[in-house]
Design a protein around this motif. Sequence first.
Motif, PDB file in Angstrom:
ATOM      1  N   ALA A 245       0.947  -1.170   0.022  1.00  0.00           N
ATOM      2  CA  ALA A 245       0.350  -0.126  -0.145  1.00  0.00           C
ATOM      3  C   ALA A 245       1.050   1.457  -0.196  1.00  0.00           C
ATOM      4  CB  ALA A 245      -1.070   0.069   1.428  1.00  0.00           C
ATOM      5  N   LYS A 246       2.069   1.588   0.874  1.00  0.00           N
ATOM      6  CA  LYS A 246       2.985   2.419   0.475  1.00  0.00           C
ATOM      7  C   LYS A 246       3.896   2.808  -0.314  1.00  0.00           C
ATOM      8  CE  LYS A 246       6.483   4.174   3.660  1.00  0.00           C
ATOM      9  NZ  LYS A 246       7.093   5.084   2.318  1.00  0.00           N
ATOM     10  N   TYR A 247       4.186   1.862  -1.145  1.00  0.00           N
ATOM     11  CA  TYR A 247       4.363   1.820  -2.491  1.00  0.00           C
ATOM     12  C   TYR A 247       4.063   2.221  -3.292  1.00  0.00           C
ATOM     13  CZ  TYR A 247       6.396   0.285  -7.000  1.00  0.00           C
ATOM     14  OH  TYR A 247       7.024   0.194  -8.177  1.00  0.00           O
ATOM     15  N   VAL A 248       2.468   1.900  -3.558  1.00  0.00           N
ATOM     16  CA  VAL A 248       1.596   2.374  -4.088  1.00  0.00           C
ATOM     17  C   VAL A 248       1.152   3.809  -4.281  1.00  0.00           C
ATOM     18  CG1 VAL A 248      -1.754   2.298  -5.504  1.00  0.00           C
ATOM     19  CG2 VAL A 248       0.454   0.042  -4.916  1.00  0.00           C
ATOM     20  N   LEU A 249       0.663   4.458  -3.011  1.00  0.00           N
ATOM     21  CA  LEU A 249       0.702   5.472  -2.199  1.00  0.00           C
ATOM     22  C   LEU A 249       1.299   6.223  -2.968  1.00  0.00           C
ATOM     23  CD1 LEU A 249      -1.053   5.384   0.763  1.00  0.00           C
ATOM     24  CD2 LEU A 249      -2.224   5.683  -0.888  1.00  0.00           C
ATOM     25  N   ASP A 250       2.788   6.058  -2.693  1.00  0.00           N
ATOM     26  CA  ASP A 250       4.100   6.816  -3.070  1.00  0.00           C
ATOM     27  C   ASP A 250       4.458   7.312  -4.689  1.00  0.00           C
ATOM     28  OD1 ASP A 250       5.104   6.914   0.172  1.00  0.00           O
ATOM     29  OD2 ASP A 250       6.213   5.610  -0.712  1.00  0.00           O
ATOM     30  N   ALA A 251       4.224   6.164  -5.315  1.00  0.00           N
ATOM     31  CA  ALA A 251       3.742   6.131  -6.735  1.00  0.00           C
ATOM     32  C   ALA A 251       3.021   6.815  -7.176  1.00  0.00           C
ATOM     33  CB  ALA A 251       4.188   4.972  -7.676  1.00  0.00           C
ATOM     34  N   ILE A 252       1.886   7.612  -6.445  1.00  0.00           N
ATOM     35  CA  ILE A 252       0.887   7.621  -7.719  1.00  0.00           C
ATOM     36  C   ILE A 252       0.265   9.514  -6.935  1.00  0.00           C
ATOM     37  CG2 ILE A 252      -0.101   5.605  -7.850  1.00  0.00           C
ATOM     38  CD1 ILE A 252      -2.799   6.506  -5.263  1.00  0.00           C
ATOM     39  N   GLU A 253       0.997   8.926  -5.918  1.00  0.00           N
ATOM     40  CA  GLU A 253       1.172  10.470  -5.453  1.00  0.00           C
ATOM     41  C   GLU A 253       1.459  12.390  -6.462  1.00  0.00           C
ATOM     42  OE1 GLU A 253       2.964  13.574  -1.364  1.00  0.00           O
ATOM     43  OE2 GLU A 253       3.829  11.821  -2.178  1.00  0.00           O
ATOM     44  N   PRO A 254       1.882  11.886  -7.073  1.00  0.00           N
ATOM     45  CA  PRO A 254       2.444  12.912  -8.539  1.00  0.00           C
ATOM     46  C   PRO A 254       0.867  12.753  -9.488  1.00  0.00           C
ATOM     47  CG  PRO A 254       4.698  11.934  -7.944  1.00  0.00           C
ATOM     48  CD  PRO A 254       3.120  10.853  -7.462  1.00  0.00           C
ATOM     49  N   TYR A 255       0.245  11.834  -9.663  1.00  0.00           N
ATOM     50  CA  TYR A 255      -0.510  12.087 -10.309  1.00  0.00           C
ATOM     51  C   TYR A 255      -2.085  12.075  -9.766  1.00  0.00           C
ATOM     52  CZ  TYR A 255       3.478   9.997 -12.647  1.00  0.00           C
ATOM     53  OH  TYR A 255       4.572   9.224 -12.966  1.00  0.00           O
ATOM     54  N   HIS A 256      -2.728  12.396 -10.978  1.00  0.00           N
ATOM     55  CA  HIS A 256      -4.558  12.985 -10.802  1.00  0.00           C
ATOM     56  C   HIS A 256      -5.542  11.686 -10.722  1.00  0.00           C
ATOM     57  CE1 HIS A 256      -8.016  15.140 -10.110  1.00  0.00           C
ATOM     58  NE2 HIS A 256      -8.413  15.021 -11.023  1.00  0.00           N
ATOM     59  N   ILE A 257      -5.478  11.195  -9.680  1.00  0.00           N
ATOM     60  CA  ILE A 257      -5.656   9.381 -10.043  1.00  0.00           C
ATOM     61  C   ILE A 257      -7.600   9.718  -9.162  1.00  0.00           C
ATOM     62  CG2 ILE A 257      -5.694   6.961  -8.925  1.00  0.00           C
ATOM     63  CD1 ILE A 257      -3.441   8.779 -10.058  1.00  0.00           C
ATOM     64  N   THR A 258      -8.068   9.612  -9.346  1.00  0.00           N
ATOM     65  CA  THR A 258      -9.312   9.479  -9.301  1.00  0.00           C
ATOM     66  C   THR A 258     -10.696   8.446  -8.952  1.00  0.00           C
ATOM     67  OG1 THR A 258     -10.159  10.217 -12.237  1.00  0.00           O
ATOM     68  CG2 THR A 258     -10.258  12.358 -10.599  1.00  0.00           C
ATOM     69  N   TYR A 259      -9.788   7.621 -10.376  1.00  0.00           N
ATOM     70  CA  TYR A 259     -10.882   6.575  -9.742  1.00  0.00           C
ATOM     71  C   TYR A 259     -10.116   5.846  -8.735  1.00  0.00           C
ATOM     72  CZ  TYR A 259     -14.830   6.117 -13.674  1.00  0.00           C
ATOM     73  OH  TYR A 259     -15.470   5.844 -14.232  1.00  0.00           O
ATOM     74  N   PRO A 260     -10.987   4.015  -8.760  1.00  0.00           N
ATOM     75  CA  PRO A 260     -10.195   3.547  -7.168  1.00  0.00           C
ATOM     76  C   PRO A 260      -8.439   2.681  -7.243  1.00  0.00           C
ATOM     77  CG  PRO A 260     -12.146   3.118  -7.893  1.00  0.00           C
ATOM     78  CD  PRO A 260     -12.233   3.475  -8.834  1.00  0.00           C
ATOM     79  N   VAL A 261      -8.196   2.730  -6.407  1.00  0.00           N
ATOM     80  CA  VAL A 261      -6.761   1.851  -6.535  1.00  0.00           C
ATOM     81  C   VAL A 261      -6.484   1.159  -6.326  1.00  0.00           C
ATOM     82  CG1 VAL A 261      -4.748   2.297  -4.985  1.00  0.00           C
ATOM     83  CG2 VAL A 261      -5.714   4.023  -5.342  1.00  0.00           C
ATOM     84  N   VAL A 262      -6.861  -0.216  -7.106  1.00  0.00           N
ATOM     85  CA  VAL A 262      -7.087  -2.097  -6.855  1.00  0.00           C
ATOM     86  C   VAL A 262      -6.566  -3.007  -6.135  1.00  0.00           C
ATOM     87  CG1 VAL A 262      -8.233  -3.022  -8.477  1.00  0.00           C
ATOM     88  CG2 VAL A 262      -8.464  -1.165  -8.691  1.00  0.00           C
ATOM     89  N   LEU A 263      -6.318  -3.412  -5.569  1.00  0.00           N
ATOM     90  CA  LEU A 263      -5.756  -4.474  -4.962  1.00  0.00           C
ATOM     91  C   LEU A 263      -6.074  -5.794  -5.815  1.00  0.00           C
ATOM     92  CD1 LEU A 263      -3.562  -5.251  -3.242  1.00  0.00           C
ATOM     93  CD2 LEU A 263      -5.159  -6.647  -1.610  1.00  0.00           C
ATOM     94  N   ASP A 264      -5.196  -6.536  -6.873  1.00  0.00           N
ATOM     95  CA  ASP A 264      -5.184  -7.591  -7.600  1.00  0.00           C
ATOM     96  C   ASP A 264      -4.941  -9.068  -7.141  1.00  0.00           C
ATOM     97  OD1 ASP A 264      -5.368  -9.946  -9.798  1.00  0.00           O
ATOM     98  OD2 ASP A 264      -4.050  -8.006 -10.729  1.00  0.00           O
ATOM     99  N   VAL A 265      -6.383  -9.534  -6.778  1.00  0.00           N
ATOM    100  CA  VAL A 265      -5.784 -10.909  -5.821  1.00  0.00           C
ATOM    101  C   VAL A 265      -6.499 -12.024  -6.460  1.00  0.00           C
ATOM    102  CG1 VAL A 265      -6.461 -11.899  -3.521  1.00  0.00           C
ATOM    103  CG2 VAL A 265      -6.476  -9.852  -3.711  1.00  0.00           C
TER     104      VAL A 265
END
Length: 369
Positions: A245-265
């Motif tokens: 989760a932390k890896y994802v949050l750090d990577a997307i911080e510069p971008y305008h993400i409006t749709y969900p952040v998804v965990l692929d299980v």
Amino acid sequence: MQDKKRQMKTGKKRYRRNENSVLIGSIIMCIVTLCAITICLVAVLKYRSVQLENIEVMKELTDMQTSQERNYSQEEVDTLLSEQTKKAAEAKQDEILSGMKEMLEAGESTIHVLRHFYPEDIIVADSNQYLFFPIQDSLKKHTYQAENFVQTQENMLEYYENGELISYKGIDVSKYQGNIDWEAVAEDDVKYAFIRLGIRGYTKGEILPDEAFEDNINGALKNDVAVGIYFFTQATSVEEAEEEAKYVLDAIEPYHITYPVVLDVEKVANQNGRANDLTMEERTEYCIAFCEMIKKAGYTPMIYGNLKTFTMMLDMEQLEEYDKWIAYYDTEIYFPYDFKIWQYTDKGCVDGIKTEVDINISFEDLSGE
């Protein structure tokens, strides 16, 4: 004179004897008649009595019969119910077998036939066997109507309500789609794209970025395609889930993400997958850890998976509050629970992408804007 007198007396005596004889005869006749009438009356009364007695007996027998028909012991009731249940089961079995035969002869697959005749279960094919999972009443169900889905000439699915199109077309991409012309994608009516950020390796467990992530997210946002993110997990602990989760949050911080952040299980096909032997409780716990971190950061968490994911791998009751994205490749959805996005094919064709691509349909604008 004396002879005359004697003759006269003798005549009177004869006359009286004749009168007496007549009288006696009449009396005897009366007695006989009375006897005959009495005998007749007795016979009639006896016959009537017998009739009445027979009627009473018949009534009693009828009452006994009726009583026997209406009053059963518990054992008799159980026996009757058992017999009727057996007959109904045999009739239903014959009906099912006949229907199965017809469908199989018409070319339907075994899994489709089973799903048709067992609508109260979710049936999953796994390791050369068919598993039955009863549909849980406690979980929220989706309300999408099969008749509202329309397949276009381009084999795209659309969803209508009251004659109005309400669905949104989307895709999900990774490095396997190669170089993408995002301008052409946008012109092909693609409203959103889920872009793979990275994966955790299923053997060593290291986090690896998707090589095409930056090109894809920049190209999508530049062409006004709304963006969501997905990450393929192989976490085997809460700590690893939070690391992802932390890896994802750090990577997307510069971008305008409006749709969900998804965990692929998903369970990897390789038998040595590091997360393959997790229990349902463990995997569910790790999903919650990931989703809670994403939610606290202000994004919408979502869980992606297929039928195996949502029946065999995760405890759906514990994950009820999180949105679902279901992968099921068909023109009719086979998933009873609530979901936001349906990935209905992995062989889609979209302008600007040279390879086959996953196509998704959603039923609302998930950007929240």
